[in-house]
Design a protein around this motif. Structure first.
Motif, mmCIF file in Angstrom:
data_model
loop_
_atom_site.group_PDB
_atom_site.id
_atom_site.type_symbol
_atom_site.label_atom_id
_atom_site.label_comp_id
_atom_site.label_asym_id
_atom_site.label_seq_id
_atom_site.Cartn_x
_atom_site.Cartn_y
_atom_site.Cartn_z
ATOM 1 N N ALA A 52 87.463 -12.821 1.584
ATOM 2 C CA ALA A 52 87.486 -13.299 2.972
ATOM 3 C C ALA A 52 86.115 -13.054 3.577
ATOM 4 C CB ALA A 52 88.552 -12.581 3.784
ATOM 5 N N SER A 53 85.735 -13.908 4.505
ATOM 6 C CA SER A 53 84.491 -13.743 5.257
ATOM 7 C C SER A 53 84.798 -13.873 6.735
ATOM 8 C CB SER A 53 83.473 -14.819 4.872
ATOM 9 O OG SER A 53 83.048 -14.657 3.553
ATOM 10 N N VAL A 54 84.078 -13.096 7.523
ATOM 11 C CA VAL A 54 84.219 -13.185 8.985
ATOM 12 C C VAL A 54 82.828 -13.214 9.596
ATOM 13 C CG1 VAL A 54 86.447 -11.991 9.017
ATOM 14 C CG2 VAL A 54 84.359 -10.680 9.326
ATOM 15 N N PHE A 55 82.723 -13.869 10.735
ATOM 16 C CA PHE A 55 81.454 -13.864 11.449
ATOM 17 C C PHE A 55 81.172 -12.453 11.946
ATOM 18 C CE2 PHE A 55 82.347 -18.535 12.507
ATOM 19 C CZ PHE A 55 81.608 -18.976 11.424
ATOM 20 N N GLN A 56 79.911 -12.061 11.916
ATOM 21 C CA GLN A 56 79.551 -10.702 12.307
ATOM 22 C C GLN A 56 79.788 -10.428 13.788
ATOM 23 O OE1 GLN A 56 75.684 -9.583 10.835
ATOM 24 N NE2 GLN A 56 76.237 -10.022 8.716
ATOM 25 N N ASP A 57 79.913 -11.468 14.599
ATOM 26 C CA ASP A 57 80.224 -11.240 16.014
ATOM 27 C C ASP A 57 81.734 -11.228 16.266
ATOM 28 O OD1 ASP A 57 80.677 -13.958 15.713
ATOM 29 O OD2 ASP A 57 79.389 -14.575 17.390
ATOM 30 N N ASN A 58 82.517 -11.057 15.199
ATOM 31 C CA ASN A 58 83.974 -10.976 15.296
ATOM 32 C C ASN A 58 84.454 -9.698 14.583
ATOM 33 O OD1 ASN A 58 86.703 -11.389 15.497
ATOM 34 N ND2 ASN A 58 86.722 -13.359 14.443
ATOM 35 N N PRO A 59 84.098 -8.528 15.122
ATOM 36 C CA PRO A 59 84.482 -7.276 14.455
ATOM 37 C C PRO A 59 85.995 -7.062 14.386
ATOM 38 C CG PRO A 59 83.525 -6.825 16.612
ATOM 39 C CD PRO A 59 83.331 -8.293 16.340
ATOM 40 N N ALA A 60 86.766 -7.695 15.278
ATOM 41 C CA ALA A 60 88.227 -7.550 15.225
ATOM 42 C C ALA A 60 88.762 -8.112 13.906
ATOM 43 C CB ALA A 60 88.879 -8.245 16.415
ATOM 44 N N SER A 61 88.234 -9.249 13.464
ATOM 45 C CA SER A 61 88.680 -9.817 12.187
ATOM 46 C C SER A 61 88.231 -8.962 11.019
ATOM 47 C CB SER A 61 88.176 -11.252 12.022
ATOM 48 O OG SER A 61 89.030 -12.146 12.701
ATOM 49 N N ALA A 62 87.065 -8.344 11.131
ATOM 50 C CA ALA A 62 86.619 -7.432 10.077
ATOM 51 C C ALA A 62 87.565 -6.235 9.976
ATOM 52 C CB ALA A 62 85.191 -6.974 10.364
ATOM 53 N N ARG A 63 88.015 -5.722 11.115
ATOM 54 C CA ARG A 63 88.966 -4.593 11.114
ATOM 55 C C ARG A 63 90.298 -4.998 10.488
ATOM 56 N NH1 ARG A 63 86.457 -3.734 16.016
ATOM 57 N NH2 ARG A 63 88.133 -4.719 17.205
ATOM 58 N N THR A 86 75.656 -24.370 14.013
ATOM 59 C CA THR A 86 74.581 -23.530 13.488
ATOM 60 C C THR A 86 75.123 -22.625 12.389
ATOM 61 O OG1 THR A 86 72.728 -22.097 14.115
ATOM 62 C CG2 THR A 86 74.858 -21.609 15.129
ATOM 63 N N THR A 87 74.224 -22.036 11.651
ATOM 64 C CA THR A 87 74.575 -21.055 10.637
ATOM 65 C C THR A 87 74.749 -19.696 11.313
ATOM 66 O OG1 THR A 87 73.322 -22.308 9.006
ATOM 67 C CG2 THR A 87 73.832 -20.025 8.462
ATOM 68 N N VAL A 88 75.799 -18.989 10.924
ATOM 69 C CA VAL A 88 76.164 -17.724 11.569
ATOM 70 C C VAL A 88 76.241 -16.629 10.502
ATOM 71 C CG1 VAL A 88 77.923 -16.583 12.990
ATOM 72 C CG2 VAL A 88 77.511 -19.037 13.262
ATOM 73 N N PRO A 89 75.680 -15.435 10.771
ATOM 74 C CA PRO A 89 75.787 -14.320 9.820
ATOM 75 C C PRO A 89 77.253 -13.913 9.614
ATOM 76 C CG PRO A 89 74.171 -13.819 11.549
ATOM 77 C CD PRO A 89 74.889 -15.071 11.955
ATOM 78 N N THR A 90 77.597 -13.606 8.366
ATOM 79 C CA THR A 90 78.968 -13.210 8.030
ATOM 80 C C THR A 90 78.963 -11.895 7.265
ATOM 81 O OG1 THR A 90 78.943 -14.402 5.927
ATOM 82 C CG2 THR A 90 79.776 -15.601 7.853
ATOM 83 N N TRP A 91 80.138 -11.269 7.256
ATOM 84 C CA TRP A 91 80.428 -10.151 6.365
ATOM 85 C C TRP A 91 81.446 -10.666 5.365
ATOM 86 C CZ3 TRP A 91 81.384 -7.537 11.534
ATOM 87 C CH2 TRP A 91 80.222 -6.921 12.008
ATOM 88 N N THR A 92 81.281 -10.352 4.101
ATOM 89 C CA THR A 92 82.191 -10.795 3.052
ATOM 90 C C THR A 92 82.944 -9.589 2.504
ATOM 91 O OG1 THR A 92 80.679 -12.584 2.483
ATOM 92 C CG2 THR A 92 82.368 -12.034 0.860
ATOM 93 N N TYR A 93 84.235 -9.794 2.250
ATOM 94 C CA TYR A 93 85.133 -8.741 1.780
ATOM 95 C C TYR A 93 85.923 -9.225 0.567
ATOM 96 C CZ TYR A 93 84.251 -6.652 6.329
ATOM 97 O OH TYR A 93 83.652 -6.088 7.430
ATOM 98 N N SER A 94 86.403 -8.287 -0.253
ATOM 99 C CA SER A 94 87.277 -8.643 -1.364
ATOM 100 C C SER A 94 88.385 -7.605 -1.501
ATOM 101 C CB SER A 94 86.496 -8.729 -2.678
ATOM 102 O OG SER A 94 86.090 -7.447 -3.101
ATOM 103 N N ARG A 95 89.446 -8.037 -2.146
ATOM 104 C CA ARG A 95 90.581 -7.146 -2.423
ATOM 105 C C ARG A 95 91.100 -7.482 -3.814
ATOM 106 N NH1 ARG A 95 95.646 -4.738 0.335
ATOM 107 N NH2 ARG A 95 96.527 -3.854 -1.554
ATOM 108 N N LYS A 96 91.025 -6.503 -4.714
ATOM 109 C CA LYS A 96 91.606 -6.670 -6.049
ATOM 110 C C LYS A 96 93.102 -6.450 -5.950
ATOM 111 C CE LYS A 96 87.614 -6.089 -8.798
ATOM 112 N NZ LYS A 96 87.119 -7.407 -8.745
ATOM 113 N N LEU A 97 93.863 -7.266 -6.659
ATOM 114 C CA LEU A 97 95.326 -7.192 -6.587
ATOM 115 C C LEU A 97 95.923 -6.751 -7.903
ATOM 116 C CD1 LEU A 97 95.687 -10.508 -4.647
ATOM 117 C CD2 LEU A 97 95.816 -8.236 -3.700
#
Length: 178
Positions: free
Chosen positions: A134-145, A167-178
């Motif tokens: 999953a990826s979230v925009f860095q200005d959306n810390p609620a989704s990162a949480r 425009t292009t927006v900085p993101t944070w990328t996350y992963s979860r192994k299942l």
């Protein structure tokens, strides 16, 4: 948690709501909520303003047998809520992986709905994936949480184009192994 299959996509039941496949009757609420600029700006693909027919096309694609993404409505009717409070999806990738995407209607922000939906999808693992991203925009810390609360681990920074922001927006990328 109980899972029932409708057509070729499961219904995932939780105590508070169900994740169920989209249906034609969802078009109105999908259009209403996704036309909200606050929702559109936190996604890569929803334009703002929302063009006519976009919600209908989204629902039609979600209902297609040959789709490359499974999309569920967060349906609160079992708890006296509305039929659609947001959507969550799994986009199929290669190597037995998927990408999680979701948005929640602003009226349901800060209620735990997104965390419960992501957790239910992870626990059900309806596509029997090895890994979810999953990826979230860095200005959306609620989704990162939401993601870290559901066991996703931070992978790194990237960027994605946002149609609503044009425009292009900085993101944070996350992963979860299942």
């Amino acid at each position: 948690m109980k899972i029932d299959t409708i057509i070729n996509q499961p219904v995932i039941e939780t105590e508070r709501f169900d994740l169920r496949p989209l249906r034609k009757s969802d078009k109105g609420l999908v259009e209403h909520y996704s036309s909200d600029e606050r929702v559109a700006r936190m996604t890569t693909s929803i334009p703002h303003p929302l063009p006519p027919g976009m919600a209908e096309a989204f629902v039609t694609r979600a209902m297609s047998e040959d789709r490359d993404e499974d999309t569920w409505a967060m349906d609160g009717t079992k708890d006296g809520g509305p039929e659609l409070m947001g959507v969550i999806s799994l986009k199929k990738m290669d190597r037995n992986q998927t990408e999680v995407g979701y948005w929640v209607a602003p009226i349901f922000w800060n209620t735990g709905l997104a965390s419960l939906a992501v957790q239910a999808l992870v626990e059900a693992n309806p596509l029997d994936n090895a890994t979810m991203f999953a990826s979230v925009f860095q200005d959306n810390p609620a989704s990162a949480r939401v993601l870290t609360h559901c066991g996703f681990e931070y992978l790194g920074d990237a960027e994605s184009f946002s149609v609503a922001r044009d425009t292009t927006v900085p993101t944070w990328t996350y992963s979860r192994k299942l």
